[in-house]
Design an enzyme around this catalytic site. Structure first.
Site, PDB file in Angstrom:
ATOM      1  N   CYS A  22      55.867  61.193  52.587  1.00 49.71           N
ATOM      2  CA  CYS A  22      54.599  60.388  53.392  1.00 49.71           C
ATOM      3  C   CYS A  22      54.189  58.996  52.683  1.00 49.71           C
ATOM      4  O   CYS A  22      54.032  58.571  54.319  1.00 49.71           O
ATOM      5  CB  CYS A  22      53.292  61.328  52.745  1.00 49.71           C
ATOM      6  SG  CYS A  22      53.792  63.741  53.044  1.00 49.71           S
ATOM      7  N   LYS A  44      45.761  60.615  60.139  1.00 48.00           N
ATOM      8  CA  LYS A  44      47.097  60.901  59.317  1.00 48.00           C
ATOM      9  C   LYS A  44      47.514  59.967  58.336  1.00 48.00           C
ATOM     10  O   LYS A  44      47.781  59.673  57.382  1.00 48.00           O
ATOM     11  CB  LYS A  44      47.394  61.825  59.613  1.00 48.00           C
ATOM     12  CG  LYS A  44      48.938  62.609  59.249  1.00 48.00           C
ATOM     13  CD  LYS A  44      48.446  62.636  57.933  1.00 48.00           C
ATOM     14  CE  LYS A  44      49.578  63.048  56.317  1.00 48.00           C
ATOM     15  NZ  LYS A  44      49.045  63.830  55.581  1.00 48.00           N
TER      16      LYS A  44
END
Ligand code: SAJ
Length: 425
Positions: free
Chosen positions: A256, A202
């Protein structure tokens, strides 16, 4: 199947709604009474294509409810924020408190899945010792792991269902139980691995994008200096079958891409050198844009700048880590008066950083010396340079995204400037 989703933000809420649509009984848990009350009325407080409709349907049908405290369930999904501290470290306090909050609800056979983006080792080093306090053995009595979300804001509902998904388990059994859980709605492939690999993947995915954007931003600076238009150059380079350079711009925002690379640097500061430099390159872009704006305003007394778009990217209402907010702060520190147009934010705020905010570009442009295109919202597709020029004090425009029809602006008497391009276009 009863699923509890802890954290009803941009990821938790759509995930809860999609699980409910797939037939599960879902309880969404959040410590904000505002969010819980709204959800129980079938309403949402965030903007995401198609989400309001699904949430309303699921709440009215009794499949989705909200609560301030965790309730017993078969699977617990933790989707809480993992923000970054001032010194660029992951703030894991929400993951810790969410994990602690479910302890009284746990029973043998339950799944506990971390969705929040987290540093490598979060499941085995941080969550496991907390879960042991339940009296259950997290390796044999529970199925725990990490299954990161990979969805892009604006297309969350589609990507939740259709993207491939990683299911990282503390044990292989946990990985396969987690894969089975998400199979309820995921149409893409579900790829099983261990939790540490899932955590790293991720972070690496978002870091890949950040490094690529930093490369594009570096090219933009090189092109400005070399008298080349970076947008044209990148589009030509990308005609090569194995090249995919991303787009430059005024910086990288969001919760993010502007954050996750630091979670790698935190663990491996000596090794993650390109990663750290890329972060710094992207973080320096608002300062570069501010420099160009200063240049365009030179000689103008009491300058007024109109910023078009302040969210972290187009067609969303999310301001987190927005580079344009950073740019506004830099301009205000130089005593430049700011007016803002953002149709995605104007419905809930009248000011931002002390500057007036409107959804109407003409109102925002009135009396201004320079238009700055900060975010390429689709709503800005049909701006009329003639009407804007008529209300401005000086006709100048600076496009940081290569989005505006600068030729039409020039024809309407504007002096035009484009990030990553020579002064004379
Ligand atoms: N940006 C550029 N140039 C580009 C692309 C983006 O400057 O070529 C900027 C945008 O303007 C924005 C920022 O980067 O400020 C981030 O936007 P984004 O659209 O790249 O990404 P996010 O943060 O909305 O979503 C990302 C996605 N990750 C990847 O594409 C690898 C998404 O799939 C993740 O699920 C999400 O992060 C997340 O939650 O981690």
């Amino acid at each position: 199947m009863h699923i509890a989703v802890i954290g009803l933000g941009y990821i938790g809420l759509p995930t809860a709604a999609i699980f409910a649509r797939a037939g599960a009984q879902v309880t969404g848990i959040d410590n904000s009474p505002r969010i819980v009350d709204a959800l129980n009325r079938g309403e949402i407080l965030i903007e995401e294509n198609g989400l309001a409709e699904i949430v309303r349907e699921m709440v009215l049908g009794g499949r989705l409810t909200a609560s301030l405290k965790p309730v017993p369930a078969d699977a617990f999904i933790i989707a809480v924020p993992t923000p970054i501290t001032e010194d660029k470290k992951a703030d894991m306090s929400y993951v810790v408190s969410a994990t602690e909050s479910i302890l009284p609800c746990l029973k043998k056979g339950d799944l506990v899945v971390l969705e929040s983006t987290s540093p490598v080792g979060t499941v085995d080093n941080l969550m496991l010792p907390i879960l042991e306090r339940s009296g259950l053995d997290p390796k044999t009595d529970l199925f725990i792991g990490h299954s990161p979300e990979r969805v892009i804001p604006g297309r969350i509902l589609d990507e939740l269902v259709n993207n491939d998904r990683i299911a990282g388990g503390l044990t292989p059994e946990a990985a396969s139980k987690i894969a089975e859980l998400y199979r309820l709605f995921v149409k893409g492939n579900i790829l099983e691995t261990d939790s540490r690999t899932a955590e790293l993947c991720k972070l690496a995915e978002n870091t890949y994008r950040d490094v690529n954007i930093a490369f594009a931003n570096e090219l933009a600076m090189i092109c400005e200096s070399q008298g080349v238009n970076v947008w044209e150059a990148i589009s030509l380079c990308n005609r090569h079958p194995r090249v995919n350079i991303h787009q430059p711009g005024p910086g990288v925002g969001g919760h993010c891409i502007a954050v996750d690379p630091w979670f790698i640097v935190e663990k491996e500061p000596g090794l993650a050198r390109i990663i750290a430099l890329s972060r710094k390159t992207n973080d320096a872009m608002p300062m570069r844009a501010a420099g160009e704006i200063n240049r365009l305003l030179s000689g103008i007394a009491n300058p007024v700048v109109t910023i078009l778009g302040i969210t972290y990217k187009p067609d969303v209402d999310d301001l987190r880590e927005s580079p344009i907010i950073h740019l506004i702060k830099l301009l205000k520190a130089r005593d430049i008066k700011i007016k803002i147009c953002d149709p995605h934010v104007a419905n809930r705020c009248v000011t931002c950083e002390g500057a007036a905010l409107t959804a109407d570009p003409v109102e925002a442009a009135a009396g201004s010396d320079l238009l700055v295109l900060g975010v390429n919202h689709s709503a800005f597709c049909d701006l009329d340079p003639v009407t804007l020029g008529e209300v401005m004090r000086h006709r100048q425009v600076y496009d940081t995204r290569s989005f505006l029809p600068l030729k039409a602006f020039a024809e309407a008497g504007f002096k035009t400037a484009l990030l990553g391009a020579p002064e004379k276009l």
